[in-house]
Motif scaffolding. Structure first.
Motif, short mmCIF file in Angstrom:
data_model
loop_
_atom_site.label_atom_id
_atom_site.label_comp_id
_atom_site.label_asym_id
_atom_site.label_seq_id
_atom_site.Cartn_x
_atom_site.Cartn_y
_atom_site.Cartn_z
N UNK A 177 0.83 -1.20 0.00
CA UNK A 177 0.00 0.00 0.00
C UNK A 177 0.86 1.26 0.00
N UNK A 178 2.01 1.21 0.69
CA UNK A 178 2.92 2.35 0.69
C UNK A 178 3.39 2.67 -0.72
N UNK A 179 3.78 1.63 -1.45
CA UNK A 179 4.29 1.84 -2.81
C UNK A 179 3.19 2.35 -3.73
N UNK A 180 1.98 1.83 -3.55
CA UNK A 180 0.87 2.30 -4.38
C UNK A 180 0.54 3.76 -4.06
N UNK A 181 0.50 4.10 -2.76
CA UNK A 181 0.21 5.48 -2.38
C UNK A 181 1.30 6.41 -2.89
N UNK A 182 2.55 5.99 -2.79
CA UNK A 182 3.65 6.82 -3.28
C UNK A 182 3.50 7.08 -4.77
N UNK A 183 3.13 6.04 -5.52
CA UNK A 183 2.93 6.21 -6.96
C UNK A 183 1.83 7.22 -7.25
N UNK A 184 0.73 7.12 -6.51
CA UNK A 184 -0.40 8.01 -6.74
C UNK A 184 -0.09 9.45 -6.33
N UNK A 186 2.83 10.85 -6.98
CA UNK A 186 3.85 11.38 -7.88
C UNK A 186 5.27 11.05 -7.51
N UNK A 187 5.47 10.07 -6.63
CA UNK A 187 6.81 9.67 -6.21
C UNK A 187 7.42 8.73 -7.25
N UNK A 243 39.57 9.85 2.57
CA UNK A 243 40.55 8.78 2.72
C UNK A 243 40.31 7.65 1.72
N UNK A 244 39.06 7.42 1.39
CA UNK A 244 38.69 6.32 0.50
C UNK A 244 38.58 6.77 -0.97
N UNK A 245 38.91 8.01 -1.24
CA UNK A 245 38.82 8.50 -2.61
C UNK A 245 37.40 8.65 -3.11
N UNK A 246 36.47 8.92 -2.18
CA UNK A 246 35.06 9.08 -2.53
C UNK A 246 34.64 10.53 -2.33
N UNK A 247 33.55 10.91 -2.98
CA UNK A 247 32.99 12.23 -2.82
C UNK A 247 31.47 12.11 -2.70
N UNK A 248 30.82 13.23 -2.38
CA UNK A 248 29.37 13.24 -2.24
C UNK A 248 28.73 13.50 -3.60
N UNK A 249 27.82 12.60 -4.02
CA UNK A 249 27.11 12.75 -5.26
C UNK A 249 25.70 13.27 -5.03
N UNK A 250 25.09 13.73 -6.10
CA UNK A 250 23.71 14.23 -6.03
C UNK A 250 22.77 13.06 -6.32
N UNK A 251 22.06 12.62 -5.29
CA UNK A 251 21.19 11.46 -5.42
C UNK A 251 20.17 11.64 -6.53
N UNK A 252 19.63 12.85 -6.67
CA UNK A 252 18.58 13.11 -7.65
C UNK A 252 19.06 12.95 -9.09
N UNK A 253 20.38 12.95 -9.31
CA UNK A 253 20.91 12.69 -10.65
C UNK A 253 20.91 11.21 -11.00
N UNK A 254 20.75 10.35 -10.00
CA UNK A 254 20.85 8.91 -10.21
C UNK A 254 19.54 8.16 -9.95
N UNK A 255 18.66 8.74 -9.13
CA UNK A 255 17.45 8.04 -8.71
C UNK A 255 16.23 8.92 -8.95
N UNK A 256 15.16 8.31 -9.47
CA UNK A 256 13.91 9.03 -9.63
C UNK A 256 13.86 9.96 -10.81
N UNK A 257 14.77 9.79 -11.75
CA UNK A 257 14.75 10.64 -12.94
C UNK A 257 13.70 10.13 -13.91
#
Length: 258
Positions: A177-184, A186-187, A243-257
């Motif tokens: 029901x959560x997934x259906x409500x989210x879809x309705x 606009x998620x 230290x791990x050679x990582x950086x912060x990415x923009x989640x919205x560029x990868x998910x929900x497009x």
């Protein structure tokens, strides 16, 4: 049934724009299924324009549930929950480091603090949906879950002029029901996490390797009287990313497009 010469009665001319006799079978079934009325928003609706014929509306696709992003880019994604902590130094940190963080906001937790998040948005933070009142959603009726998610969509639209594409269910718990409500509402994607930045600054993992890796979604929950401020915890995490050679990415560029 049309009347014609076979029944010994004269043939009647049809008036343009009318349907003679019984309804066609397809239309009769359609009206029976909807009770002769337009259905509420959601899958399988019928809609019409100002006197035009009713047309079927495609159901909104069920959003995917993600806790990690498959990517070769050396990025992780920082997501902050609720909005209870309003550390002004965190705004400075986001601006100075140009951090594209994602803030999943709960209306009842934010209270009068919307101005703080307007400032965060102005320096590059993204604002997303975390329900109106932070209830545990599984088991609630579809209408109640829709009210929580769509209600926060409306709040954020009124406050900031945005319609979030991402949603995080409280406690990371959801049902069909959560997934259906989210879809309705606009998620486009339901966002969980693989890594948690705890109030004392250390990292915990829900599954997989016990280390940060590219594509990890990190959740930063609001802590009750945390030993470290939000800016301090984030600064420690950024040092580990360096230290791990990582950086912060923009989640919205990868998910929900779209």
């Amino acid at each position: 049934m049309r009347r014609g010469q076979a029944g010994g009665l004269p043939v009647r001319r049809r008036r343009r724009g009318t349907i003679p006799g019984p309804l066609p079978a397809a239309l009769a079934l359609m009206l029976a299924a909807t009770g002769g009325c337009a259905a509420p928003s959601g899958a399988g609706n019928l809609s019409s324009r100002a006197g035009g014929p009713a047309t079927a509306v495609a159901p909104a696709p069920i959003p995917p549930v993600v806790d990690h992003v498959p990517t070769d880019d050396p990025v992780v994604f920082l997501t902050y929950d609720d909005g209870a902590e309003r550390d002004p130094r965190f705004i400075d940190l986001v601006r100075e480091r140009r951090l594209p963080v994602s803030m999943f906001l709960t209306d009842s937790v934010i209270g009068p603090g919307y101005g703080h998040f307007a400032r965060l948005r102005a320096v590059g933070a993204n604002l997303q949906n975390h329900t109106l009142d932070h209830p545990a959603l599984p088991g609630l009726p579809l209408a109640a879950q829709r009210a929580q998610i769509c209600g926060q969509q409306r709040k954020l639209a009124a406050r900031f002029g945005i319609r979030p594409r991402l949603f995080r269910p409280p406690y990371g718990r959801h049902d069909t029901a959560t997934l259906r409500a989210a879809a309705e509402c606009g998620i486009a994607a339901v966002v969980l996490w693989r890594v948690t930045l705890e109030p004392d600054g250390h990292l915990t993992y829900t599954h997989g390797p016990r280390r940060l890796r590219p594509g990890d979604i990190v959740s930063v929950p609001s802590g009750e009287a945390p030993s470290l401020s939000l800016a301090e915890r984030t600064t420690r995490l950024l040092a580990e990313l360096d230290e791990r050679g990582l950086r912060v990415g923009r989640l919205e560029d990868h998910v929900g497009r779209q």
